[in-house]
Motif scaffolding. Structure first.
Motif, PDB file in Angstrom:
ATOM      1  N   THR A   1      85.297 -59.103  89.175  1.00  0.00           N
ATOM      2  CA  THR A   1      86.114 -59.386  88.314  1.00  0.00           C
ATOM      3  C   THR A   1      86.929 -58.611  87.636  1.00  0.00           C
ATOM      4  O   THR A   1      88.327 -58.674  87.198  1.00  0.00           O
TER       5      THR A   1
ATOM      6  N   GLU B   1      87.992 -64.948  88.773  1.00  0.00           N
ATOM      7  CA  GLU B   1      87.582 -65.703  87.553  1.00  0.00           C
ATOM      8  C   GLU B   1      85.991 -65.629  87.448  1.00  0.00           C
ATOM      9  O   GLU B   1      85.123 -65.396  88.459  1.00  0.00           O
ATOM     10  N   GLN B   2      85.352 -65.430  86.477  1.00  0.00           N
ATOM     11  CA  GLN B   2      83.870 -65.074  86.092  1.00  0.00           C
ATOM     12  C   GLN B   2      82.990 -66.063  87.073  1.00  0.00           C
ATOM     13  O   GLN B   2      82.262 -65.785  87.691  1.00  0.00           O
ATOM     14  N   ARG B   3      83.604 -67.515  86.787  1.00  0.00           N
ATOM     15  CA  ARG B   3      82.680 -68.616  87.637  1.00  0.00           C
ATOM     16  C   ARG B   3      82.876 -68.250  89.115  1.00  0.00           C
ATOM     17  O   ARG B   3      81.565 -68.559  89.795  1.00  0.00           O
TER      18      ARG B   3
ATOM     19  N   ASP C   1      83.706 -71.541  78.418  1.00  0.00           N
ATOM     20  CA  ASP C   1      84.884 -71.186  78.643  1.00  0.00           C
ATOM     21  C   ASP C   1      84.762 -69.979  79.472  1.00  0.00           C
ATOM     22  O   ASP C   1      83.983 -68.956  79.349  1.00  0.00           O
ATOM     23  N   SER C   2      85.546 -69.771  80.621  1.00  0.00           N
ATOM     24  CA  SER C   2      85.104 -68.235  81.629  1.00  0.00           C
ATOM     25  C   SER C   2      85.437 -67.285  80.876  1.00  0.00           C
ATOM     26  O   SER C   2      84.660 -65.944  81.115  1.00  0.00           O
ATOM     27  N   GLU C   3      86.365 -67.066  79.848  1.00  0.00           N
ATOM     28  CA  GLU C   3      86.483 -65.734  79.160  1.00  0.00           C
ATOM     29  C   GLU C   3      85.365 -65.458  78.195  1.00  0.00           C
ATOM     30  O   GLU C   3      85.149 -64.569  78.299  1.00  0.00           O
ATOM     31  N   ILE C   4      84.804 -66.321  77.800  1.00  0.00           N
ATOM     32  CA  ILE C   4      83.405 -66.141  76.900  1.00  0.00           C
ATOM     33  C   ILE C   4      82.484 -65.732  77.750  1.00  0.00           C
ATOM     34  O   ILE C   4      81.811 -64.580  77.539  1.00  0.00           O
TER      35      ILE C   4
ATOM     36  N   GLY D   1      82.785 -64.093  80.611  1.00  0.00           N
ATOM     37  CA  GLY D   1      83.084 -62.621  80.935  1.00  0.00           C
ATOM     38  C   GLY D   1      82.589 -61.824  79.958  1.00  0.00           C
ATOM     39  O   GLY D   1      82.036 -60.751  79.787  1.00  0.00           O
ATOM     40  N   LYS D   2      83.177 -61.943  78.617  1.00  0.00           N
ATOM     41  CA  LYS D   2      82.757 -61.088  77.522  1.00  0.00           C
ATOM     42  C   LYS D   2      81.286 -61.225  77.136  1.00  0.00           C
ATOM     43  O   LYS D   2      80.618 -60.125  76.995  1.00  0.00           O
TER      44      LYS D   2
END
Length: 124
Positions: free
Chosen positions: A30, A36-38, A92-95, A97-98
């Motif tokens: 990543t 992307e996280q997924r 959400d992929s951003e969430i 990742g966080k």
């Protein structure tokens, strides 16, 4: 390609020790590859199967597996993994990742705290 091989070697060594080479692989994919996280999670799951099988063979052979603890944890873990994998497309992929980054920071904090405590006890 060369960096992927080096990452595989490093993460394989760490996985062999049983300390989560897949987590390092996730960070590499990543943060450095920009995946992307997924996508990184899917790759990590495929990476995990052969490395876990290889490690499990030797850990079992060396009697480092406590089956009465392992079986219930593995069954519950598999059920929860299936459930959350089913719903993961809704997050959400951003969430994700966080959340993963926060998890790594939390684990790092506890590992440093444990090491400092052990070092303090050693000096006494």
């Amino acid at each position: 390609m060369v960096l992927s091989i080096l990452a595989g070697i490093l993460c394989g060594m760490i996985s062999g020790l049983g300390i989560g080479g897949g987590s390092i692989l996730m960070v590499w994919m990543t943060a450095f590859l920009g995946l992307e996280q997924r996508i990184a999670q899917g790759i990590n799951l495929l990476y995990f199967l052969p490395t876990a099988a290889a490690s499990l063979f030797f850990h079992t052979k060396n009697r480092f597996v406590e089956w009465r603890v392992t079986v219930p944890a593995a069954l519950c873990g598999a059920a929860c993994a299936a459930l959350f994998a089913f719903f993961s497309h809704k997050i959400d992929s951003e969430i994700m990742g966080k959340l993963f980054g926060s998890f790594l920071l939390l684990i790092g904090f506890f590992e440093v705290k444990k090491a400092l405590k052990k070092d303090k006890n050693r000096k006494m």
